[in-house]
Write a protein that holds these residues in place. Structure first.
Motif, mmCIF file in Angstrom:
data_model
loop_
_atom_site.group_PDB
_atom_site.id
_atom_site.type_symbol
_atom_site.label_atom_id
_atom_site.label_comp_id
_atom_site.label_asym_id
_atom_site.label_seq_id
_atom_site.Cartn_x
_atom_site.Cartn_y
_atom_site.Cartn_z
ATOM 1 N N THR A 1 7.713 23.172 34.221
ATOM 2 C CA THR A 1 7.354 22.768 32.858
ATOM 3 C C THR A 1 6.597 21.446 32.806
ATOM 4 N N ARG A 2 6.528 20.704 33.911
ATOM 5 C CA ARG A 2 5.829 19.420 33.923
ATOM 6 C C ARG A 2 4.840 19.388 35.091
ATOM 7 N N THR A 3 3.807 18.602 34.929
ATOM 8 C CA THR A 3 2.815 18.465 35.981
ATOM 9 C C THR A 3 3.374 17.589 37.100
ATOM 10 N N LEU A 4 2.709 17.637 38.267
ATOM 11 C CA LEU A 4 3.163 16.833 39.394
ATOM 12 C C LEU A 4 3.030 15.344 39.101
ATOM 13 N N ARG B 1 17.199 12.571 50.851
ATOM 14 C CA ARG B 1 16.237 12.040 49.879
ATOM 15 C C ARG B 1 15.329 13.149 49.359
ATOM 16 N N ASP B 2 14.817 13.976 50.247
ATOM 17 C CA ASP B 2 13.965 15.084 49.808
ATOM 18 C C ASP B 2 14.755 16.097 48.987
ATOM 19 N N LEU B 3 16.043 16.268 49.315
ATOM 20 C CA LEU B 3 16.873 17.179 48.529
ATOM 21 C C LEU B 3 17.051 16.654 47.115
ATOM 22 N N GLN B 4 17.192 15.343 46.956
ATOM 23 C CA GLN B 4 17.296 14.760 45.619
ATOM 24 C C GLN B 4 16.009 14.974 44.836
ATOM 25 N N ILE B 5 14.863 14.818 45.499
ATOM 26 C CA ILE B 5 13.581 15.054 44.821
ATOM 27 C C ILE B 5 13.448 16.528 44.465
ATOM 28 N N ALA B 6 13.857 17.412 45.384
ATOM 29 C CA ALA B 6 13.769 18.851 45.114
ATOM 30 C C ALA B 6 14.663 19.234 43.941
ATOM 31 N N GLY C 1 6.214 22.741 47.557
ATOM 32 C CA GLY C 1 5.945 23.931 48.353
ATOM 33 C C GLY C 1 7.212 24.527 48.954
ATOM 34 N N ARG C 2 8.174 23.679 49.307
ATOM 35 C CA ARG C 2 9.434 24.186 49.837
ATOM 36 C C ARG C 2 10.226 24.912 48.755
ATOM 37 N N VAL C 3 10.157 24.406 47.524
ATOM 38 C CA VAL C 3 10.837 25.083 46.415
ATOM 39 C C VAL C 3 10.151 26.405 46.103
ATOM 40 N N ARG C 4 8.822 26.426 46.180
ATOM 41 C CA ARG C 4 8.074 27.643 45.886
ATOM 42 C C ARG C 4 8.287 28.715 46.942
ATOM 43 N N VAL D 1 7.402 8.180 45.750
ATOM 44 C CA VAL D 1 7.025 9.184 46.734
ATOM 45 C C VAL D 1 5.529 9.442 46.605
ATOM 46 N N PRO D 2 4.808 9.516 47.722
ATOM 47 C CA PRO D 2 3.372 9.835 47.639
ATOM 48 C C PRO D 2 3.154 11.242 47.073
ATOM 49 N N MET D 3 1.994 11.440 46.487
ATOM 50 C CA MET D 3 1.686 12.730 45.874
ATOM 51 C C MET D 3 1.664 13.844 46.918
ATOM 52 N N GLU D 4 1.152 13.552 48.105
ATOM 53 C CA GLU D 4 1.093 14.588 49.135
ATOM 54 C C GLU D 4 2.488 15.023 49.565
ATOM 55 N N HIS D 5 3.392 14.058 49.671
ATOM 56 C CA HIS D 5 4.761 14.418 50.051
ATOM 57 C C HIS D 5 5.445 15.193 48.932
ATOM 58 N N LEU D 6 5.146 14.853 47.663
ATOM 59 C CA LEU D 6 5.713 15.600 46.544
ATOM 60 C C LEU D 6 5.217 17.037 46.560
ATOM 61 N N ARG D 7 3.955 17.234 46.905
ATOM 62 C CA ARG D 7 3.421 18.597 46.997
ATOM 63 C C ARG D 7 4.130 19.389 48.098
ATOM 64 N N GLU D 8 4.464 18.725 49.191
ATOM 65 C CA GLU D 8 5.190 19.408 50.266
ATOM 66 C C GLU D 8 6.564 19.875 49.791
#
Length: 345
Positions: free
Chosen positions: A144-147, A125-130, A172-175, A162-169
């Motif tokens: 190119t887009r905001t969170l 699931r996180d891989l799909q979001i990433a 962060g993994r992509v960064r 997905v919660p905003m905090e989890h999206l930030r995590e």
């Protein structure tokens, strides 16, 4: 209060390009393939423009097959032709001969980042979001887009809440992937990501502080003000400046530009120069046909205007015909001037 009138005289010299000159400059910058596309586009858009009928050259239909063509004709199809028939080695025994070597392609930036994520312990699931986040990166690696927009897109398009905090995590993994600086929000953030990945040192810490807190002043190159605000000498500030300038402002651009891409790029010349003794022959290498005005537009365009109809309709039709004829004449003249200019160069 006394009023006064003053008369001043000033003289200015300005040079402005007319629309016709701007169009000519644009045509002059095009290479052979681009000018061919421009001619095809103009032929499609302007009915007053057509390809001139070139008379057939006497002897074009004569038999002109070579002996090699006759030998290849003995085979039923290309699959039966031996490979040596297509090879020609005109080198001597002392010449070095290098066989082309296939180079593995790195793929695009998205493929590289997705491959790195797949090698980690991230769940499906996180891989799909990433992957969705990676899909919103431009060619330079910037997001190119905001969170908030990504959060809405995931909920609407993918049905993922997905919660905003989890999206930030996950962001962060992509960064944290390579190359350093990808998935940055802007240039300052890109430089910060790269500096944080470097080993700690006094100069690195100073450069990081400058980019994080004094980036606007640094961008204006106000080094005296920076040295005073940071309480550092000019030598250390110069070293920090050199470190910042060594960073890559477009980290995503280095992915996909492999040696295989360099080898696959073909240089298409605009000129063909043949030297035969003291005679030099110059020719343009393109497939631009000779253009002319369509016969119906050569006159005043009365053939398009029917007898019936109001005078306003006739006037509009004549205006359209005259405008298209003028555009076609202008385009033909610009092509002629372009060719003459290239020959002079």
């Amino acid at each position: 209060m006394k009023g006064s009138l003053r008369l001043s005289l000033s003289q200015k010299l300005q040079q402005r390009l007319s629309p016709l000159q701007m169009r000519f400059v644009r045509l002059l910058e095009m290479n052979g393939l681009e000018i061919e596309d421009e001619v095809r586009r103009e032929l499609d858009d302007n009915p007053a423009l057509e390809v001139a009928d070139t008379p057939a050259i006497e002897g074009d239909d004569d038999f002109n097959e070579s002996a090699e063509d006759l030998q290849l004709a003995d085979y039923r199809d290309e699959d039966e032709i031996p490979s040596y028939r297509f090879e020609a080695n005109n080198r001597s025994a002392d010449d070095d001969f290098y066989e082309p070597v296939a180079v593995a392609d790195e793929g695009s930036l998205g493929e590289s980042l997705t491959r790195q994520l797949s090698e980690t312990d991230i769940d499906a699931r996180d891989l799909q979001i990433a992957r969705y986040i990676i899909g919103n990166l431009d060619d330079n690696g910037y997001l190119t887009r905001t969170l908030t927009q990504i959060l809405d897109d995931l909920a609407i398009n993918a049905g993922i809440d997905v919660p905003m905090e989890h999206l930030r995590e996950i962001v962060g993994r992509v960064r944290a992937l390579d190359p350093p600086g990808v998935c940055a929000y802007d240039l300052r953030d890109c430089l910060v990501l790269q500096l944080r990945r470097m080993p700690r040192s006094d100069i690195r810490d100073l450069a990081l502080e400058i980019v994080e807190h004094y980036f606007d002043i640094f961008s204006l190159r106000h080094f005296d003000r920076l040295a005073s605000m940071l309480d550092v000498d000019r030598d250390r500030l110069r070293e920090a400046d050199e470190l910042i300038r060594s960073l890559n402002p477009k980290p995503g651009g280095q992915i996909g530009d492999s040696a295989g891409d360099e080898k696959s790029r073909h240089i298409i010349p605009d000129f063909n120069v043949e030297v035969d003794g003291n005679v030099v022959t110059l020719s343009l290498v393109n497939n631009v046909p000779e253009l002319t005005i369509e016969s119906s537009f050569v006159s005043d365009g009365n053939s398009f205007i029917s007898v019936a109809g109001s005078s306003g309709e006739h006037k509009a039709a004549r205006t359209f015909i005259n405008r298209k004829r003028e555009d076609a004449t202008e385009f033909i003249e610009l092509l002629r001037i372009r060719q003459e200019t290239l020959y002079k160069v």
